[in-house]
Design an enzyme around this catalytic site. Structure first.
Site, mmCIF file in Angstrom:
data_model
loop_
_atom_site.group_PDB
_atom_site.id
_atom_site.type_symbol
_atom_site.label_atom_id
_atom_site.label_comp_id
_atom_site.label_asym_id
_atom_site.label_seq_id
_atom_site.Cartn_x
_atom_site.Cartn_y
_atom_site.Cartn_z
ATOM 1 N N CYS A 144 5.527 25.928 -59.277
ATOM 2 C CA CYS A 144 4.731 25.123 -58.340
ATOM 3 C C CYS A 144 3.248 25.491 -58.352
ATOM 4 C CB CYS A 144 5.299 25.264 -56.937
ATOM 5 S SG CYS A 144 7.042 24.862 -56.866
ATOM 6 N N HIS A 193 -0.220 22.519 -52.730
ATOM 7 C CA HIS A 193 1.085 22.140 -53.280
ATOM 8 C C HIS A 193 1.946 21.606 -52.135
ATOM 9 C CE1 HIS A 193 5.044 22.180 -54.820
ATOM 10 N NE2 HIS A 193 5.393 23.336 -54.274
ATOM 11 N N ASN A 196 9.001 17.538 -52.749
ATOM 12 C CA ASN A 196 8.309 18.629 -53.454
ATOM 13 C C ASN A 196 8.486 18.403 -54.959
ATOM 14 O OD1 ASN A 196 7.870 21.109 -54.768
ATOM 15 N ND2 ASN A 196 8.535 22.308 -53.005
HETATM 16 O O1 UT7 Z 1 7.850 24.663 -53.958
HETATM 17 C C1 UT7 Z 1 7.634 26.013 -53.779
HETATM 18 C C2 UT7 Z 1 8.783 26.763 -53.335
HETATM 19 N N1 UT7 Z 1 9.605 26.215 -52.292
HETATM 20 C C3 UT7 Z 1 9.244 26.171 -51.006
HETATM 21 O O2 UT7 Z 1 8.122 26.441 -50.638
HETATM 22 C C4 UT7 Z 1 10.332 25.868 -50.001
HETATM 23 C C5 UT7 Z 1 10.306 26.868 -48.857
HETATM 24 N N2 UT7 Z 1 11.459 26.732 -47.935
HETATM 25 C C6 UT7 Z 1 11.669 25.633 -47.184
HETATM 26 O O3 UT7 Z 1 10.954 24.653 -47.279
HETATM 27 C C7 UT7 Z 1 12.779 25.696 -46.180
HETATM 28 O O4 UT7 Z 1 13.286 27.006 -46.127
HETATM 29 C C8 UT7 Z 1 13.959 24.685 -46.449
HETATM 30 C C9 UT7 Z 1 13.476 23.262 -46.223
HETATM 31 C C10 UT7 Z 1 14.470 24.850 -47.850
HETATM 32 C C11 UT7 Z 1 15.092 24.958 -45.448
HETATM 33 O O5 UT7 Z 1 14.598 24.840 -44.121
HETATM 34 P P1 UT7 Z 1 14.858 26.013 -43.069
HETATM 35 O O6 UT7 Z 1 14.230 25.581 -41.807
HETATM 36 O O7 UT7 Z 1 14.386 27.300 -43.666
HETATM 37 O O8 UT7 Z 1 16.438 25.975 -42.903
HETATM 38 P P2 UT7 Z 1 17.466 27.175 -42.995
HETATM 39 O O9 UT7 Z 1 17.832 27.404 -44.410
HETATM 40 O O10 UT7 Z 1 16.965 28.327 -42.184
HETATM 41 O O11 UT7 Z 1 18.704 26.568 -42.253
HETATM 42 C C12 UT7 Z 1 18.675 26.358 -40.818
HETATM 43 C C13 UT7 Z 1 19.971 25.685 -40.427
HETATM 44 C C14 UT7 Z 1 21.222 26.345 -40.987
HETATM 45 O O12 UT7 Z 1 22.259 26.145 -40.051
HETATM 46 P P3 UT7 Z 1 22.690 27.312 -39.014
HETATM 47 O O13 UT7 Z 1 23.068 28.471 -39.888
HETATM 48 O O14 UT7 Z 1 21.469 27.562 -38.186
HETATM 49 O O15 UT7 Z 1 23.804 26.686 -38.277
HETATM 50 C C15 UT7 Z 1 21.521 25.559 -42.233
HETATM 51 O O16 UT7 Z 1 22.873 25.588 -42.585
HETATM 52 O O17 UT7 Z 1 19.980 24.333 -40.944
HETATM 53 C C16 UT7 Z 1 21.111 24.163 -41.804
HETATM 54 N N3 UT7 Z 1 20.684 23.330 -42.917
HETATM 55 C C17 UT7 Z 1 20.766 21.997 -42.890
HETATM 56 N N4 UT7 Z 1 21.206 21.145 -41.963
HETATM 57 C C18 UT7 Z 1 21.128 19.846 -42.249
HETATM 58 C C19 UT7 Z 1 20.156 23.729 -44.095
HETATM 59 N N5 UT7 Z 1 19.873 22.659 -44.844
HETATM 60 C C20 UT7 Z 1 20.242 21.577 -44.129
HETATM 61 C C21 UT7 Z 1 20.216 20.201 -44.368
HETATM 62 N N6 UT7 Z 1 20.655 19.367 -43.398
HETATM 63 N N7 UT7 Z 1 19.742 19.679 -45.514
#
Ligand code: UT7
Length: 320
Positions: free
Chosen positions: A111, A247, A277
């Site tokens: 990225c 980005h 992204n």
């Molecule tokens: O491009 C350069 C590199 N990449 C990035 O910069 C990406 C950086 N990371 C992110 O953008 C975020 O971490 C994500 C968008 C990938 C994930 O968002 P998050 O707010 O960090 O979610 P999380 O992984 O902490 O998950 C929170 C909750 C979890 O449920 P519990 O354990 O709290 O019950 C996940 O299971 O949300 C759940 N979850 C979802 N729910 C519905 C994770 N993905 C999803 C989903 N839909 N797609």
């Protein structure tokens, strides 16, 4: 000598997948995706490839620059998801656009790739080695995603962004780039070519893996640091910058960077809602949209900033 951007181009494949489309085959919702990422739709390839998208963005950038492809002496393609290993994507683009006088090679800084391609172009131009350089970020991330993993597949999309740089008198601004290979495990994709069907069955490491929260924490800390480091080097303040073209990783990351820099979010244009992204393509696509819609004005100071796998991150100042 320095390189000045004299043309931009971009391309996204016609097929769009909305959040609701994804919710039909994974446990997610439009509301969750929009709230946590800002993404509404993403484009995915059907007939296109990383190379065809790169070539389309390149043609558009050359047209914008009013430049004949034969004038180019260097083509750089940044990608982590090329459909070809050899010949490199840049050579394939050269063939497609007829840039017969160009030297061509690819680079992969994920990225941060568009930024690294821009810096590489500047290094060559300022050394006097090349004068007219085409840089392209092109990604078909839909081909490396695990479409059963809702933690990653909702975030990414396909597309290409390009810019043409032409040399002119001037002094090169300092640039800031960093890498930390010890943290590379946070975002990895070991191989897209599975050995056989049994390996495909167990395909864990052939898909893109991301420690989303880890990468998020890294991005919101390191990106403002890199921007501050750059501002210090060029002896400027946040207020003197017209736009920060980051980005497009996640809307919340961009909002957090703006907040940490104590800067108006209006200076941080976004298009993640449309494309998701797109890794090394995202800065180029956004730059092209801002250029073609007339938002960017001559003389404006713009910071390009990227971060991602490697881990890698950086920031660069451009004058429009
Ligand atoms: O491009 C350069 C590199 N990449 C990035 O910069 C990406 C950086 N990371 C992110 O953008 C975020 O971490 C994500 C968008 C990938 C994930 O968002 P998050 O707010 O960090 O979610 P999380 O992984 O902490 O998950 C929170 C909750 C979890 O449920 P519990 O354990 O709290 O019950 C996940 O299971 O949300 C759940 N979850 C979802 N729910 C519905 C994770 N993905 C999803 C989903 N839909 N797609």
């Amino acid at each position: 000598m320095i390189g000045r951007i004299c043309g931009t181009g971009s391309y996204a494949p016609p097929k769009r997948l909305t959040n609701d489309d994804l919710a039909r085959f994974i446990d997610t919702s439009d509301e969750w995706i929009q709230e946590r990422t800002g993404v509404v739709t993403r484009h995915v390839i059907e007939e296109d490839t990383t190379v065809t998208m790169a070539a389309k963005a390149a043609k558009s950038a050359l047209e914008d620059a009013g430049m004949d492809p034969q004038e180019l002496d260097l083509i750089l393609v940044s990608t982590l998801s090329s459909n070809v290993i050899v010949p490199c994507a840049a050579c394939e683009v050269q063939k497609e656009i007829g840039a017969v006088n160009a030297t061509c090679f690819d680079l992969n800084a994920a990225c941060t790739g568009f930024l690294v391609a821009y810096n590489t172009a500047q290094a060559y131009i300022s050394s006097g080695m090349y004068q007219k350089v085409l840089i392209i970020g092109s990604e078909s991330l839909s081909t490396v995603l695990d479409w059963t993993d809702r933690g990653t597949c909702i975030l990414f999309g396909d597309g290409a962004g390009a810019a043409v740089l032409s040399s002119e008198e001037g002094i090169l601004h300092p640039m800031v780039t960093h890498s930390d290979g010890t943290k590379g495990g946070a975002l990895k994709c070991s191989s897209r070519h599975v050995k056989n069907w049994e390996a495909a069955e167990a395909a864990g490491d052939t898909h893109l893996f991301m420690d989303g929260q880890g990468v998020f924490r890294f991005a919101v800390k390191k990106e403002p640091e890199a921007i501050r480091e750059l501002l210090e080097k060029v002896d400027m303040t946040v207020d003197e910058i017209d736009y920060f073209i980051l980005h497009q990783a996640n809307k919340r990351i961009i909002e957090s960077v703006a907040k940490r820099l104590k800067c108006d979010i209006a200076k941080f244009p976004m298009n993640i809602q449309e494309y998701g992204n797109t890794s090394s393509a995202s800065i180029g696509i956004l730059l092209d949209e801002l250029n073609k819609s007339g938002v960017l004005k001559k003389g404006q100071k713009i910071i390009l900033a990227g971060f991602g796998a490697g881990l890698s991150w950086g920031a660069t100042l451009i004058e429009w």
